[in-house]
Every structure is written in structure tokens, then in C-alpha cells.
Write a protein that holds these residues in place. Structure first.
Motif, PDB file in Angstrom:
ATOM      1  N   CYS A  45    -107.031  64.312  66.582  1.00  0.00           N
ATOM      2  CA  CYS A  45    -106.805  63.159  65.690  1.00  0.00           C
ATOM      3  C   CYS A  45    -106.993  63.540  64.223  1.00  0.00           C
ATOM      4  O   CYS A  45    -106.172  63.182  63.377  1.00  0.00           O
ATOM      5  N   THR A  46    -108.069  64.258  63.928  1.00  0.00           N
ATOM      6  CA  THR A  46    -108.303  64.637  62.534  1.00  0.00           C
ATOM      7  C   THR A  46    -107.267  65.652  62.058  1.00  0.00           C
ATOM      8  O   THR A  46    -106.861  65.626  60.896  1.00  0.00           O
ATOM      9  N   ALA A  47    -106.816  66.534  62.963  1.00  0.00           N
ATOM     10  CA  ALA A  47    -105.768  67.492  62.589  1.00  0.00           C
ATOM     11  C   ALA A  47    -104.462  66.768  62.300  1.00  0.00           C
ATOM     12  O   ALA A  47    -103.734  67.134  61.363  1.00  0.00           O
ATOM     13  N   LEU A  48    -104.155  65.729  63.069  1.00  0.00           N
ATOM     14  CA  LEU A  48    -102.944  64.941  62.811  1.00  0.00           C
ATOM     15  C   LEU A  48    -103.028  64.216  61.471  1.00  0.00           C
ATOM     16  O   LEU A  48    -102.046  64.156  60.730  1.00  0.00           O
ATOM     17  N   VAL A  49    -104.196  63.670  61.173  1.00  0.00           N
ATOM     18  CA  VAL A  49    -104.373  63.001  59.874  1.00  0.00           C
ATOM     19  C   VAL A  49    -104.176  64.006  58.741  1.00  0.00           C
ATOM     20  O   VAL A  49    -103.479  63.728  57.763  1.00  0.00           O
ATOM     21  N   ALA A  50    -104.760  65.178  58.868  1.00  0.00           N
ATOM     22  CA  ALA A  50    -104.613  66.213  57.835  1.00  0.00           C
ATOM     23  C   ALA A  50    -103.151  66.649  57.716  1.00  0.00           C
ATOM     24  O   ALA A  50    -102.642  66.836  56.606  1.00  0.00           O
ATOM     25  N   ALA A  51    -102.468  66.797  58.838  1.00  0.00           N
ATOM     26  CA  ALA A  51    -101.055  67.205  58.806  1.00  0.00           C
ATOM     27  C   ALA A  51    -100.187  66.147  58.144  1.00  0.00           C
ATOM     28  O   ALA A  51     -99.298  66.471  57.345  1.00  0.00           O
ATOM     29  N   VAL A  52    -100.441  64.885  58.443  1.00  0.00           N
ATOM     30  CA  VAL A  52     -99.677  63.806  57.816  1.00  0.00           C
ATOM     31  C   VAL A  52     -99.915  63.787  56.312  1.00  0.00           C
ATOM     32  O   VAL A  52     -98.978  63.594  55.526  1.00  0.00           O
ATOM     33  N   LEU A  53    -101.144  64.004  55.896  1.00  0.00           N
ATOM     34  CA  LEU A  53    -101.440  64.027  54.464  1.00  0.00           C
ATOM     35  C   LEU A  53    -100.763  65.197  53.766  1.00  0.00           C
ATOM     36  O   LEU A  53    -100.263  65.058  52.648  1.00  0.00           O
ATOM     37  N   ILE A  54    -100.728  66.349  54.416  1.00  0.00           N
ATOM     38  CA  ILE A  54    -100.056  67.506  53.830  1.00  0.00           C
ATOM     39  C   ILE A  54     -98.558  67.252  53.728  1.00  0.00           C
ATOM     40  O   ILE A  54     -97.935  67.514  52.696  1.00  0.00           O
ATOM     41  N   LEU A  55     -97.967  66.726  54.817  1.00  0.00           N
ATOM     42  CA  LEU A  55     -96.531  66.449  54.798  1.00  0.00           C
ATOM     43  C   LEU A  55     -96.181  65.367  53.786  1.00  0.00           C
ATOM     44  O   LEU A  55     -95.147  65.436  53.122  1.00  0.00           O
ATOM     45  N   ARG A  56     -97.036  64.359  53.647  1.00  0.00           N
ATOM     46  CA  ARG A  56     -96.806  63.296  52.664  1.00  0.00           C
ATOM     47  C   ARG A  56     -96.825  63.863  51.250  1.00  0.00           C
ATOM     48  O   ARG A  56     -95.982  63.538  50.428  1.00  0.00           O
TER      49      ARG A  56
END
Length: 132
Positions: free
Chosen positions: A93-104
Motif C-alpha cells: 500500500c505504501t509503495a503504491l502511494v509512493a508510486a502514484v506520487l512519483i507518477l503524478r
């Protein structure tokens, strides 16, 4: 802390749970998400609205950071205490949040660059159309 668990002959599941939950999920991914949140809040809200509100705005940004950090720490502790699978789920879950923030961030930057390039192209094309 992982070294002391290893030297103390802790079970492998405990070491792996600690590595996944505390090292990767909390210290790496969740902390990155918090820093991104604080940078966004500071960019968006940390400017002088009026003379009396400056300290209140800073206090609210700080309280959001502390509440988010504390909430993540509680979730990490509960996930690691439950099982390796809950620690792994929290890490995902935290990796997905970090990935979404990077992609954003990359998407916003690429849109900004594209907008700037269109303006430059329009400025370069503009005078040629007016010349006979």
C-alpha cells in the motif's frame, strides 16, 4: 535494529517482517509520501495570508505532518505485530502511494514542459506570420 535481531537469533519471520514493515514500508515509502505531502502543503498554503494567520498556517501544516507520521507509525506497528502478510500488505500500500506520487509529479512536470514549449513555439511562429 535488524542486525540486533539477527545477532540475537530471532526467527527469520520476525526479521523479514521488521525489514518489510519498518524499513521499507515506514522508513522508505511512508516517509517519502509524508515529505511529498508537506512539500505540497508548504507550496500551496505557506505564504502570508495576513499578519495574524502566518503562525496558524504553519501550525496546521505541522499538525498534519505529525498526525500522518503518527498514524503511519501505528499502522506499521499493528501490521508488523499481526503477521508477515499484513506487513507485506502495508508495504505494498505504501509503495503504491509512493508510486502514484512519483507518477503524478512526472505528469505535472511533463504538462508544464509541454505548455512552455507550446508558448515558445507560438512566440516563434507569431512574428513569421506577420512578416510579408
Amino acid at each position: 535494529c535488524i542486525t540486533s535481531l539477527f545477532i540475537g537469533k530471532a526467527p527469520v519471520e520476525t526479521i523479514v517482517t521488521h525489514l518489510i514493515g519498518y524499513t521499507f514500508a515506514s522508513s522508505l515509502f511512508w516517509f517519502f509520501a509524508l515529505l511529498t505531502l508537506v512539500i505540497y502543503l508548504c507550496d500551496r498554503w505557506a505564504f502570508p495570508l495576513c499578519k495574524d494567520w502566518d503562525h496558524l498556517t504553519t501550525l496546521v501544516i505541522f499538525l498534519v505532518l505529525v498526525a500522518s507520521f503518527y498514524g503511519g507509525s501505528i499502522i506499521t506497528t499493528l501490521a508488523c505485530a499481526r503477521s508477515i502478510w499484513s506487513a507485506l500488505a502495508w508495504c505494498v500500500c505504501t509503495a503504491l502511494v509512493a508510486a502514484v506520487l512519483i507518477l503524478r509529479k512526472r505528469l505535472v512536470e511533463s504538462r508544464r514542459i509541454a505548455r512552455t514549449l507550446r508558448k515558445v513555439d507560438a512566440d516563434l511562429d507569431g512574428p513569421d506570420d506577420r512578416c510579408p
